[in-house]
Design a protein around this motif. Structure first.
Motif, PDB file in Angstrom:
ATOM      1  N   THR A 419      13.431  43.262 -17.307  1.00  0.00           N
ATOM      2  CA  THR A 419      13.742  44.350 -18.224  1.00  0.00           C
ATOM      3  C   THR A 419      12.308  44.657 -18.945  1.00  0.00           C
ATOM      4  O   THR A 419      12.324  46.016 -19.095  1.00  0.00           O
ATOM      5  CB  THR A 419      14.257  43.352 -19.577  1.00  0.00           C
ATOM      6  OG1 THR A 419      15.581  42.439 -19.113  1.00  0.00           O
ATOM      7  CG2 THR A 419      14.777  44.210 -20.748  1.00  0.00           C
ATOM      8  N   ASP A 501       6.721  34.320 -14.658  1.00  0.00           N
ATOM      9  CA  ASP A 501       7.116  33.741 -13.564  1.00  0.00           C
ATOM     10  C   ASP A 501       6.034  33.020 -12.619  1.00  0.00           C
ATOM     11  O   ASP A 501       4.947  33.355 -12.885  1.00  0.00           O
ATOM     12  CB  ASP A 501       7.674  35.025 -12.506  1.00  0.00           C
ATOM     13  CG  ASP A 501       9.191  35.281 -12.886  1.00  0.00           C
ATOM     14  OD1 ASP A 501      10.051  34.440 -12.536  1.00  0.00           O
ATOM     15  OD2 ASP A 501       9.375  36.339 -13.618  1.00  0.00           O
ATOM     16  N   ARG A 527      19.572  36.320 -18.119  1.00  0.00           N
ATOM     17  CA  ARG A 527      18.434  35.678 -18.635  1.00  0.00           C
ATOM     18  C   ARG A 527      18.820  35.192 -19.849  1.00  0.00           C
ATOM     19  O   ARG A 527      19.401  35.675 -20.863  1.00  0.00           O
ATOM     20  CB  ARG A 527      17.269  36.780 -19.141  1.00  0.00           C
ATOM     21  CG  ARG A 527      16.066  36.457 -18.162  1.00  0.00           C
ATOM     22  CD  ARG A 527      15.367  37.731 -18.589  1.00  0.00           C
ATOM     23  NE  ARG A 527      14.327  37.538 -19.590  1.00  0.00           N
ATOM     24  CZ  ARG A 527      13.373  38.198 -19.667  1.00  0.00           C
ATOM     25  NH1 ARG A 527      13.345  39.418 -19.041  1.00  0.00           N
ATOM     26  NH2 ARG A 527      12.313  38.257 -20.568  1.00  0.00           N
TER      27      ARG A 527
HETATM   28  C1  WTA Z   1      13.951  37.002 -12.290  1.00  0.00           C
HETATM   29  C2  WTA Z   1      16.273  41.693 -13.879  1.00  0.00           C
HETATM   30  C3  WTA Z   1      12.823  36.555  -7.968  1.00  0.00           C
HETATM   31  C4  WTA Z   1      12.483  36.699 -12.625  1.00  0.00           C
HETATM   32  C5  WTA Z   1      15.725  42.828 -13.220  1.00  0.00           C
HETATM   33  C6  WTA Z   1      12.364  37.861 -13.775  1.00  0.00           C
HETATM   34  C7  WTA Z   1      13.723  37.533  -9.788  1.00  0.00           C
HETATM   35  C8  WTA Z   1      13.677  37.863 -14.406  1.00  0.00           C
HETATM   36  C9  WTA Z   1      13.960  38.775  -9.086  1.00  0.00           C
HETATM   37  C10 WTA Z   1      13.806  39.010 -15.343  1.00  0.00           C
HETATM   38  C11 WTA Z   1      13.839  38.781  -7.685  1.00  0.00           C
HETATM   39  C12 WTA Z   1      14.427  39.293 -11.311  1.00  0.00           C
HETATM   40  N1  WTA Z   1      13.307  37.608  -7.203  1.00  0.00           N
HETATM   41  N2  WTA Z   1      13.231  36.559  -9.296  1.00  0.00           N
HETATM   42  N3  WTA Z   1      14.041  39.477  -6.780  1.00  0.00           N
HETATM   43  N4  WTA Z   1      14.282  39.803  -9.783  1.00  0.00           N
HETATM   44  N5  WTA Z   1      13.981  37.960 -11.030  1.00  0.00           N
HETATM   45  O1  WTA Z   1      14.688  40.977 -17.350  1.00  0.00           O
HETATM   46  O2  WTA Z   1      12.395  35.357 -13.327  1.00  0.00           O
HETATM   47  O3  WTA Z   1      17.068  40.359 -16.619  1.00  0.00           O
HETATM   48  O4  WTA Z   1      11.308  37.381 -14.850  1.00  0.00           O
HETATM   49  O5  WTA Z   1      15.461  41.654 -15.292  1.00  0.00           O
HETATM   50  O6  WTA Z   1      14.575  37.484 -13.324  1.00  0.00           O
HETATM   51  O7  WTA Z   1      15.195  39.133 -15.583  1.00  0.00           O
HETATM   52  P1  WTA Z   1      15.516  40.783 -16.204  1.00  0.00           P
END
Ligand code: WTA
Length: 647
Positions: A419, A501, A527
């Motif tokens: 995000t 991460d 999340r």
């Molecule tokens: C995880 C979603 C591994 C990660 C776009 C990050 C991922 C959190 C991946 C963000 C991926 C998102 N491989 N982990 N391709 N994409 N993450 O804010 O832990 O909903 O910090 O954004 O999702 O989640 P958000």
């Protein structure tokens, strides 16, 4: 993450794909990447020339108030203009922008011209009820075209949208509205999900009890009052169709400063309430435009389908802003992937000849479980590129996606981002990057990742960090600049952005994401902060304390296990369990329900009183427990273990 550390299969881009791709070789990627790092300002300025500006920038990047970065200061533009108006000049005017399908099977197609007219009428309607530049507008809608139109209408008049995913509860809506002081809510009477109508307007009514800031609610008629006739509050509520029917079909775009706020999107962190992530105009615009173009290799005749909900960042960046700036034709679907049956998504791919398909690992794992027969019934030969987002993808699911959906022909872009980052950060460049199952591979242009220890030393496996600011980076947390600095910039003295991460770099220099290093859990790509659930549980009169942990889950990626300590002498039984689940539904939403709730007389703590979450995770995963001698009371763990096995 045992499985990925042994994964060494490698898949070169298919030559048929590479030959027509924007970036068709490793050398082409390397050259552009190096350019973007050597002189980021020149790189971004050149890319920005592809977009429309009312006034060009004085400077590309202003770092003088870091970490409050400013991109393109002095420039004036409008996101809605770049998504819609600029396509009206040429052949895209009558191109399908949105091909929408409702869950019951009803369909609508809107061309760019149609989108322009509908957005203008919507924007004029909002102005008529007093919405102005800078006002916050909460949007709580199902996946219907009006959701995209509402977002664009806000952008057009400079109102700050805050979209709230339609699975959130009334309390969650209220918290968000109160945090940002929204004055207007856009919702619908209902939306379809698994052959049932979600009564969205009723949830909004409940949310607005005790909220002072909201003076207008716009209601889209989707479910036609059936079976939830919704209450209409004179003076506050406006039916959307009536509000827009006589509005002029043109509405000038507000000339926005580069750093004017575009939207707020609430997301979970490690502590307390969700935080309102701030994105602004010019940088976010350019970043979503360029990542969409290169990562999806988006061409004029593609049919793009991102299955996310607009309520999450993926929908903001890769349904609304990125694809529309690129004049894409895209599919939007309202409902569940298994309604009326498990073949629905593949039926949609076949029906509209989708060429690009972007979804979450949790969905892929569900498709795998449902079986190949659902795919075999449909012609998926139109697909040319696949993507995943939201959580780490396990190699087994990746290989299944590659073979069964992509017929070993389509590149898979495993896109790591957040995000906060606005757009893709680590991802294969289709046509250039050889992929490995489960690996997010390489950085996008202008992104300089590092893997560090807590002390800031570079290592092969550790904590992911990003060195330079990029145009799509968040600009703050609404109302809380200190929290913004603490959360993202303090870890390495402001030298790096801290995403939260863990990551590992392999011998080819590829980066593998290993999951969160904080107390954020990723359930089906959603999340969730464990602290949010814990604070809900302790509101119950019989609960003394609680700790929630994430554990691996076959379909969801991660599931939540709650450990709850009951006040001495109080009952702990299935009745209490039910009440606690209801509290989660009410405070957050059903999607945040834990897999299991375990009761105990105490939680494992160090002698200084800190809850040992690692031990709880080990218990929940049925692992051998290591050294427990540092515990204040080792018998607590034995009791929990016994319960876990019995339950
Ligand atoms: C995880 C979603 C591994 C990660 C776009 C990050 C991922 C959190 C991946 C963000 C991926 C998102 N491989 N982990 N391709 N994409 N993450 O804010 O832990 O909903 O910090 O954004 O999702 O989640 P958000």
């Amino acid at each position: 993450m045992e499985s990925v550390s042994h994964e060494n299969r490698k898949f070169e881009p298919h030559p048929d794909f590479a030959k027509d791709a924007y970036i068709g070789s490793p050398e082409a990627y390397r050259e552009l990447y190096e350019k973007s790092i050597a002189d980021p300002e020149a790189f971004w300025a050149e890319a920005a020339e592809e977009l429309d500006w009312f006034k060009k920038w004085d400077k590309v990047l202003d770092e003088s108030e870091a970490p409050f970065f400013k991109w393109f200061p002095g420039a004036k533009t409008n996101l809605c203009y770049n998504c819609v108006d600029r396509h009206l000049k040429g052949p895209n005017r009558n191109k399908a922008a949105l091909i929408w399908e409702g869950e019951p099977g009803d369909t609508r197609v809107l061309t760019y011209q149609d989108v322009h007219r509908e957005v203008c009428k919507f924007a004029n309607g909002l102005k008529q009820i007093g919405v102005k530049k800078g006002d916050r507008v909460a949007i709580y809608l199902p996946m219907i075209p009006e959701l995209t139109l509402a977002v664009l209408a806000c952008a057009r008049i400079g109102a700050v949208h805050t979209v709230i995913f339609a699975g959130f509860s009334a309390e969650s809506i209220r918290d968000r509205i109160n945090d940002c002081g929204a004055t207007c809510v856009i919702t619908a009477d209902g939306g379809w999900r698994r052959e049932r109508v979600l009564s969205l307007k009723n949830t909004v009514d409940e949310a607005l009890e005790g909220v002072d800031s909201v003076s207008n609610v716009v209601v889209v008629k989707r479910a036609h009052g059936d079976p939830f006739p919704c209450h209409y509050k004179e003076g506050r509520d406006h039916w959307y169709h009536r509000l827009v029917q006589d509005q002029p079909i043109d509405c000038p775009c507000e000339e926005m400063d580069a750093e004017d706020m575009l939207f707020l999107l609430y997301t979970s962190g490690t502590t307390g309430k969700p935080k309102g992530i701030i994105h602004t105009t010019a940088g976010y615009m350019l970043y979503t435009y360029l990542t969409t173009k290169y990562i999806f290799d988006l061409k004029p005749d593609d049919v793009f389908w991102c299955t996310a909900d607009v309520g999450w960042i993926t929908g903001h960046s890769y349904i609304v802003y990125g694809p529309m700036q690129n004049a894409a034709t895209q599919i939007m679907y309202e409902g569940a992937p298994n309604t009326p049956d498990e073949g629905r998504f593949w039926e949609i791919v076949e029906k509209y000849r989708a060429t690009i398909f972007y979804t979450a690992p949790t969905a892929i794992r569900a498709f795998m479980k449902w079986g190949d027969k659902w795919l075999e019934k449909h012609d998926l030969s139109s697909l040319r590129l696949l993507g995943t987002v939201g959580e780490p993808i396990n190699p087994e699911a990746w290989i299944w996606y590659h073979k069964q959906v992509g017929a070993e022909r389509c590149p898979i872009v495993d896109t790591w981002w957040q995000t906060e980052t606005g757009g893709h950060m680590l991802t294969p460049i289709p046509g250039a990057t050889a992929t490995k199952p489960g690996c997010a591979t390489v950085p996008f242009f202008g992104i300089e990742p590092a893997i560090l220890t807590d002390e800031g030393e570079e290592v092969d496996a550790g904590i992911l960090a990003i060195k330079k600011p990029w145009p799509g980076i968040l600009r703050g947390i609404y109302g809380d600049p200190e929290r913004f600095k603490d959360t993202y910039w303090c870890k390495w003295d402001g030298k790096y952005y801290f995403p939260g991460d863990g990551a590992r770099r392999d011998k080819d220099g590829y980066i593998w994401i290993l999951g969160r290093v904080d107390d954020v859990v990723n359930v089906s790509g959603h999340r969730i902060g464990t602290a949010e659930l814990e604070s809900v549980f302790v509101e119950h009169k019989d609960v003394a304390e609680s700790a929630v942990v994430g554990v691996p889950h076959e379909i969801k990626g991660q599931g939540l296990i709650a450990f709850v300590t009951v006040i001495q002498g109080r009952e702990h039984d299935d009745h209490l369990r039910k009440e606690l689940v209801e509290m989660i539904d009410k405070s957050i939403g059903k999607f945040a329900r834990p897999e299991r709730i375990l009761f105990s007389s105490d939680l494992p703590k160090t002698r200084s009183g800190k809850i040992m979450r690692r031990l709880l995770r080990d218990i929940a995963e049925g692992k051998e427990l290591g050294n427990t001698t540092t515990l204040a009371d080792p018998s607590v763990v034995e009791e929990l273990q016994r319960q876990y096995e019995e339950a």
